[in-house]
Structures are given as structure tokens and as C-alpha cells.
Design an enzyme around this catalytic site. Structure first.
Site, PDB file in Angstrom:
ATOM      1  N   ASP A   1      -0.002  -5.722  -5.720  1.00  0.00           N
ATOM      2  CA  ASP A   1      -1.144  -4.832  -5.911  1.00  0.00           C
ATOM      3  C   ASP A   1      -2.131  -5.409  -6.915  1.00  0.00           C
ATOM      4  OD1 ASP A   1      -2.400  -2.113  -5.676  1.00  0.00           O
ATOM      5  OD2 ASP A   1      -1.929  -2.076  -7.806  1.00  0.00           O
TER       6      ASP A   1
ATOM      7  N   GLU B   1      -3.018  -8.199  -2.271  1.00  0.00           N
ATOM      8  CA  GLU B   1      -4.162  -7.311  -2.131  1.00  0.00           C
ATOM      9  C   GLU B   1      -5.236  -7.874  -3.067  1.00  0.00           C
ATOM     10  OE1 GLU B   1      -6.159  -3.144  -3.230  1.00  0.00           O
ATOM     11  OE2 GLU B   1      -4.566  -4.023  -4.415  1.00  0.00           O
TER      12      GLU B   1
END
Length: 736
Positions: free
Chosen positions: A413, A466
Site C-alpha cells: 500500500d 500500489e
């Protein structure tokens, strides 16, 4: 009595930094007489004896303080011997147990050296709480890194949460504190009580804890991670055998376990890991997905963070069961033929006082300077990636999920926030790197090291970033100067494509470049084409309601056209739960998806289309094995901006199978629309998003169309197509 009043006071006030030098058994002298002295500190005891284990002989101890401090001098015994303590209590109860202060350290110099160097890749097997047997005695070994603490104790129900009674041993300059407590078992609740340099007490959960109780207690729980009997050997062998072959069908179903589906007959509670496993596997297999990606499951106190503000990096959240239950969940998916990808959050952590923040009274895990250590967007803290022990904590954390729970991939993330020192900061709010640049060199080194070690230790595991910027080399191997991820989310394609489909069709002719621009950088990285949870929250609308149309049937037609285009476009696939059936409202973490919508064709039709697209994608190498190869894609025509029509080819290397994808994004019907074809013969209509089966009008090409010897789009032959409104149609040609 061999202790001075001052030493007794230090023990009573829990300020002894070297408890093993005072407590336990030691050679001593009383005057000229040599012998052994034994001291212990036992909560609530009114009396205590030392019992020699070999002979059963006992030695009564003198009470030095009513806090439970006892001592006995054993004359003419010079050799330390094995013993137990027999404690007496006012209730008449008597307990006999081994003395925690009679055991040598459970960590060796090599362990500590590698940890301080940042290279102990299995540090999670050393620090934390581990059920062990030492010299035939079973108990729990505790270890924690707190280099600036003046004193650290283990506290729990077993000592009434009183930090005076189990102070830990400092292992010198390593900064690690250690204690083996005999007799403790799995299930004990515990924390670490630290006295910092300003004499403030801090009660902290275990950074390496494997299981936690629910808030507000948040205590760590002693729990092993090898209790589950795995049955996924065939899956694991197959995964390792396919290491390096990332150019295969990968279609990911992103799931938030707490809100995918709930037990409505039981007050709407979330299902647990064991209940979810068969239901989720059944559905994902029916839908044709290859992997399930779960939003962060590492322990977190606030459900509204969706798991992205982690306080227990090594623990599956208690919300859905124990670590053993989570192992069952993964094992079941594997045995059903599904991979599992876990969202991993090494970019930041919350400020909760019971967790990592200012752990030992200093900025231990985070940067001290807020220009480096405070995340401006989320109010969280940023790891000090340049500190060896912090890097060791995080690298080992990635490896632990793969080791303990057989995870098949980590989706990392907020990588962009890690790459740049000025991420979401204004001028003067950040500190340049040693070269004067904006790149976070320590974080980049950490990501490279993590990706390299994951691939070395666990061949076949996927690392997915990401990452929303144009930082070069995200999915390039570390050996070639890249960051080393296998894939990167294609945020640019997502943004441009949604921007196009959100517009009213009458305006789309001015924005055709939003559909075509992505081809310019499509092969600069290994991309996952994705619509994630981030696109259906915070007022952004659901995927269905984003579509540029007024009525639900038209919105559904747009969404079907978008998904068929997405599955035809190069790149692996990822879709957030609920988007596959066109959920109407935004995602809500505290409730269930609106499964009842599937009784309506506008929603069920979208779901049936995604199902068929997945199965087509999985069964046709031209759509999956060429995802990462520019030779597998070719534009046919993208010039008809007035008609909002695009067409492109997907093909295998041997060109024995070709797919023609035709997208038409206005509400008009176009008859005898001519599109060039690279091969003569029959082109089968394998997907028509306007099919009645999916809720469309059924207008199409009757299942197949044949080429005509009419030049078009640079080809000697072409197809005269009926192009339905707001649709994507996929045609297949094969050499027969």
C-alpha cells in the site's frame, strides 16, 4: 540479609535495570562464609522456600519486604544448582514453580548482531513471545527491542499487571530485553511495561505479537503460529514450480472480509475465517477469479481505517478468529485452487499510545523530525527506513506472512508516499536526501531488499505495488536497477478511463484520447488493470453510478461496456467486491454488500458478464499470456472520435488466435460499420456486452461475422459490423 535498604527500594519501585544480577541464585559471601544466595520477588506471597530439584531439600526464605521480596543464604554451597520456588499465600494456597531468573538468555550474540545489522530475516522467531522448552522446562520466552528504556517488564494476569514482578534482562548494547517465564502457556494476555528516561511509564503491546485481544484492552496474547496442519502441499509445489512465469492469467477479486457478506440471521455479524473460506471460495471460483486479495488483516484497533492503520503487524486481526482460523482460511483457498494476496502496509503506522509510537520514550520506529516522520494526509507516523532494526522489523514482517500463513502475494500500500520525501508536502515541509533530491533513498533500499528477499525465499510469490506516479522501474528487477515488484497497479489507465466513462456520451467525442493515451506507457511496467475500493468511497460514487447516463439500464450498459474493454485491454485484472454486480451505493465497511440487487437484470447482468469475461480471459492465452508483451497488442482504429469507437487486436505470438475488441460508447446503433481485419474468414462473436443475457437489447452480429475483401484500416479485408449502442464486442479468429 545481603541486600542494602537502597537495593530493596530499587526493586520495590521497579527501577532495577539488571534484575538477573539481583534475583535468582548467585555465589555470595556472608562475612567470611561462602555460599549461595537466592532472591525472588513474588506477588502476593506470604512465604517462600527454595526447593532443590535433585534432592527435594528445601531452604526457607526470609521476607525482606511485604511486597513479596524474599532471600535465603545457603552456606557452603558454591555451585549453582537447579531449583524451584515454593510460594505460600494467605489463603493457604501453595504453588511450586521454576524461577524465571535461573535461566540463561534465550537469544545468542549472533541473533543480536544480525538484528542490529538489519539482516536477521527471521527475527520474528526470536523477538516477541514464544512458547519454548528450556532445559526440560516449558514456558514462554519474551523479548523486545527498547534501547532507550531504563527498565522493561512483562506484565499480564499472571502478575496482576504489576511491572515490579517480572523485570526483563537487558542484553547490552543490542537494545533488546529478554525474559523466560516458566509455566506460562498459550492464551496468556501480556504487555510490556517500560520506564523511559524521564521516568514515565509506558505500557505497550508486543510489536512482534501474533494475536491480540479486542479493543479497548488490546493486550497481546501468547499464541503459536505452527498449530495448523497444512494440506496445501500440492498448491505450494505448483506455485514454486511456476516461479518467474508472471505472464499467466491473473484476475484478482479484492475483498474486505468484514463487509463482503454478513450473517443477517445473527444480528448482521461478520462471518469468521472458517465460515468465510468455503463461501468465498465457491463464489470466486464460480466467477472465474484466480486470486482473492484481502484488504489489510494485520491487527488494527479502528475498523474505520479498513485495516490500513496497523498496530499489530505480525497478527491476523482477532475480528474473524484466531491465527489458526486464518491459517485454515488460506489453506482452504489453496486446496480449492485459489491464490491469496494480502494488503501490506509498511508505509506508516498510527499514533496509538499502546503501540509503536514513541515506543521506549523515544522516536524508536518513526523519524523524530515531523518533516520526515509524520504523514500529512493520514495523521500517522512514517517508519525510519534508515534504521537497521526498523528495516529488519519490516522485512521480516513481509517474510513472516509468507512463512507462517503461506500467503501468495503482497500488495504493498501507498508506495508513492514511500518513494518521495516531499509526498503531499509543501515547500519547507520536507528534508532533501543526501544528494539534494526528493527521493527517499532509505525507503527505496528497503523496498528493493524486501522484494529481493521475498523472491529468493519464496519463489512464485507476487509483489504488487500500489504506486500512482511515473517513478521508473517499479516492476523492473532489482538486479537491473529497478525496485523489484512483479506488478504495479495501473492508476493512470484507471483515472483516464473512468474520466471518459463518467462523461455524458455526447461529450465523449472530445475525449477519445483518454481511452488511447494509456497505450503509450502500457509496457513501461508490468501492469494490473484495476478498479479498487478507493474508487467507490468518499463521495466518489459506486462504479455503476459513476457512469455518464441518467437511467440505471443505461448506466448498466456503460458499466458492461467498460468491463468488457477492461478485460480486453492488456494487463492483469483486479476488481473490488460489489463492483462485479454494479452495487448502487458506495462501499460501506460496517455493512454487507447488497446481494439482493442480483435479483435485477441490470445488476445480475453485470455479474454474469464479469463471470464470462474471467473465464474467457483464463482460457485464452492470447488474452493473458501476452499481457506484458507489446507484440500481443495492436491498434486497428481509434480515429472515429465522432462515433466514439475504438478497436484493437490481442494475439498470441504464433498469431494462430486473434481477438478483435470493438468498443462503441454512444447510445446510437451503427449498422454496416467497417473495421479492418488481419485475417480472412469467420470471426466469432464471443462477447457482446449488449446481449440480452446480460440485460442488453440483444442487438449484435448473430454470433459470427465473415470478412469481405474490402480494404480498411490498412488490411486487405474487413468486417461489416452491427455495433450496438454503449457496448464492447469481442470477436475471435482462429486458424482452423
Amino acid at each position: 540479609m545481603t541486600l542494602s535498604p537502597k537495593q530493596i527500594d530499587v526493586l520495590n519501585n521497579a527501577q532495577e535495570a539488571s534484575p538477573h544480577d539481583v534475583l535468582g541464585m548467585h555465589p555470595a559471601k556472608r562475612g567470611k562464609l561462602s555460599g549461595l544466595v537466592v532472591r525472588c520477588f513474588i506477588h502476593g506471597a506470604t512465604g517462600c522456600d527454595v526447593v532443590e530439584t535433585a534432592t527435594g531439600k528445601s531452604f526457607g526464605m526470609e521476607c525482606l519486604a511485604d511486597t513479596g521480596l524474599f532471600e535465603v543464604f545457603i552456606p557452603r554451597r558454591r555451585k549453582v544448582f537447579p531449583y524451584q520456588l515454593r510460594a505460600h499465600y494467605g489463603s493457604g494456597e501453595m504453588r511450586q514453580f521454576f524461577d524465571p531468573y535461573s535461566f540463561l538468555p534465550t537469544l545468542g550474540e549472533q541473533d543480536l548482531y544480525l538484528f542490529n545489522e538489519g539482516n536477521e530475516h527471521r527475527i520474528y522467531q526470536k523477538l516477541g513471545a514464544h512458547v519454548r522448552e528450556i532445559d526440560g522446562v516449558k514456558g514462554v520466552a519474551f523479548a523486545v527491542w527498547a534501547p532507550s528504556a531504563k527498565r522493561v517488564s512483562v506484565v499480564g494476569n499472571f502478575n496482576h499487571w504489576d511491572g515490579r514482578y517480572f523485570p526483563m534482562r537487558s542484553l547490552g548494547s543490542s537494545g533488546v530485553w529478554e525474559l523466560f517465564i516458566p509455566g506460562l502457556k498459550e492464551g496468556e494476555l501480556y504487555k510490556f511495561e517500560l520506564l523511559d528516561q524521564r521516568n514515565h511509564l509506558r505500557v505497550k503491546t508486543d510489536p512482534y505479537g501474533t494475536y491480540f485481544e479486542a479493543p479497548p484492552g488490546n493486550a497481546s496474547i501468547v499464541h503459536g503460529t505452527r498449530n495448523h496442519a497444512w494440506g496445501d502441499q500440492a498448491w505450494m509445489e505448483q506455485r514454486a514450480a511456476g516461479a518467474g512465469t508472471i505472464d499467466r492469467p491473473i484476475s484478482i477479486y479484492e475483498v474486505h472480509l468484514g463487509s463482503w457478506k454478513r450473517q443477517m440471521e445473527d444480528g448482521g455479524r461478520p462471518f469468521n475465517y472458517r465460515e468465510l473460506a468455503p463461501m468465498l471460495a465457491d463464489y470466486a471460483l464460480e466467477m472465474g477469479f484466480t486470486h482473492i486479495e484481502v484488504m489489510p488483516l494485520a491487527e488494527h484497533p479502528f475498523e474505520g481505517s479498513w485495516g490500513y492503520q496497523v498496530t499489530g503487524f505480525y497478527a491476523p486481526t482477532h475480528r474473524f478468529g484466531s491465527p489458526d482460523d486464518f491459517a485454515f482460511f488460506v489453506d482452504h483457498l489453496h486446496q480449492r485452487g485459489l491464490g491469496i494476496i494480502l494488503d501490506w502496509v509498511p508505509a506508516h503506522f498510527p499514533r496509538d499510545t499502546f503501540a509503536l509510537a514513541e515506543f521506549d520514550g523515544t522516536h524508536l520506529y518513526e523519524h523524530a523530525d515531523p518533516r520526515q516522520g509524520a504523514h500529512m494526509d493520514w495523521g500517522t507516523l512514517i517508519f525510519n527506513f534508515g534504521r537497521n532494526e526498523v528495516r529488519c522489523f519490516l522485512v521480516a514482517n513481509a517474510l513472516a506472512w509468507l512463512d507462517r500463513y503461506h500467503i501468495d502475494g503482497l500488495r504493498v500500500d501507498a508506495v508513492a508516499s514511500m518513494l518521495y520525501l516531499d509526498y503531499s508536502r509543501n515547500e519547507g515541509e520536507w528534508i532533501p536526501n543526501r544528494h539534494g533530491g526528493r527521493e527517499n533513498l532509505e525507503a527505496i533500499d528497503f523496498l528493493r531488499e524486501t522484494n529481493r528477499l521475498v523472491h529468493d525465499y519464496y519463489p512464485g510469490v507476487l509483489m504488487i505495488a500500489e504506486e500512482s506516479t511515473a517513478f521508473a522501474g517499479i516492476s523492473k528487477p532489482v538486479a537491473d536497477g529497478g525496485i523489484g515488484f512483479d506488478f504495479k497497479w495501473n492508476m493512470g489507465w484507471m483515472h483516464d478511463t473512468l474520466s471518459y466513462f463518467q462523461k455524458d456520451p455526447i461529450h465523449r467525442k472530445w475525449h477519445q484520447n483518454e481511452l488511447t493515451f494509456g497505450a503509450l506507457y502500457q509496457w513501461s511496467e508490468n501492469f494490473v488493470t484495476v478498479f479498487s475500493h478507493d474508487e467507490v468511497v468518499h463521495g466518489k460514487n459506486s462504479m455503476l453510478y459513476k457512469m455518464g447516463a441518467w437511467h440505471i439500464p443505461e448506466k448498466a450498459a456503460n458499466l458492461r461496456a467498460l468491463y468488457a474493454h477492461m478485460w480486453g485491454w492488456p494487463g492483469k485484472k483486479c476488481l473490488f467486491m460489489g463492483c462485479e454486480f454494479g452495487q448502487s451505493h458506495e462501499w460501506k465497511y460496517a455493512g454487507s454488500l447488497d446481494w439482493d440487487l442480483c435479483q435485477y437484470i441490470d445488476h445480475e447482468g453485470v455479474r454474469l458478464l464479469v463471470k464470462d469475461l474471467n473465464h474467457l480471459y483464463r482460457n485464452e492465452p492470447a488474452l493473458s499470456s501476452s499481457d506484458l508483451d507489446p507484440a500481443g497488442f495492436r491498434w486497428v482504429a481509434a480515429h472515429d472520435t465522432e462515433g466514439s469507437v475504438i478497436s484493437y487486436l490481442r494475439q498470441e505470438k504464433d498469431e494462430k488466435t486473434l481477438f478483435l475488441i470493438v468498443g462503441h460508447f454512444t447510445p446510437q446503433t451503427r449498422e454496416n460499420y467497417r473495421i479492418g481485419a488481419p485475417r480472412r474468414g469467420r470471426w466469432r462473436e464471443v462477447i457482446n456486452s449488449n446481449s440480452e443475457y446480460y440485460g442488453g437489447s440483444g442487438l449484435g452480429n448473430g454470433g459470427e461475422v465473415h470478412t469481405q475483401d474490402v480494404e480498411a484500416d490498412g488490411f486487405a479485408q474487413s468486417l461489416a459490423l452491427t455495433i450496438p449502442p454503449l457496448s464492447t464486442t469481442i470477436f475471435k479468429w482462429s486458424a482452423e
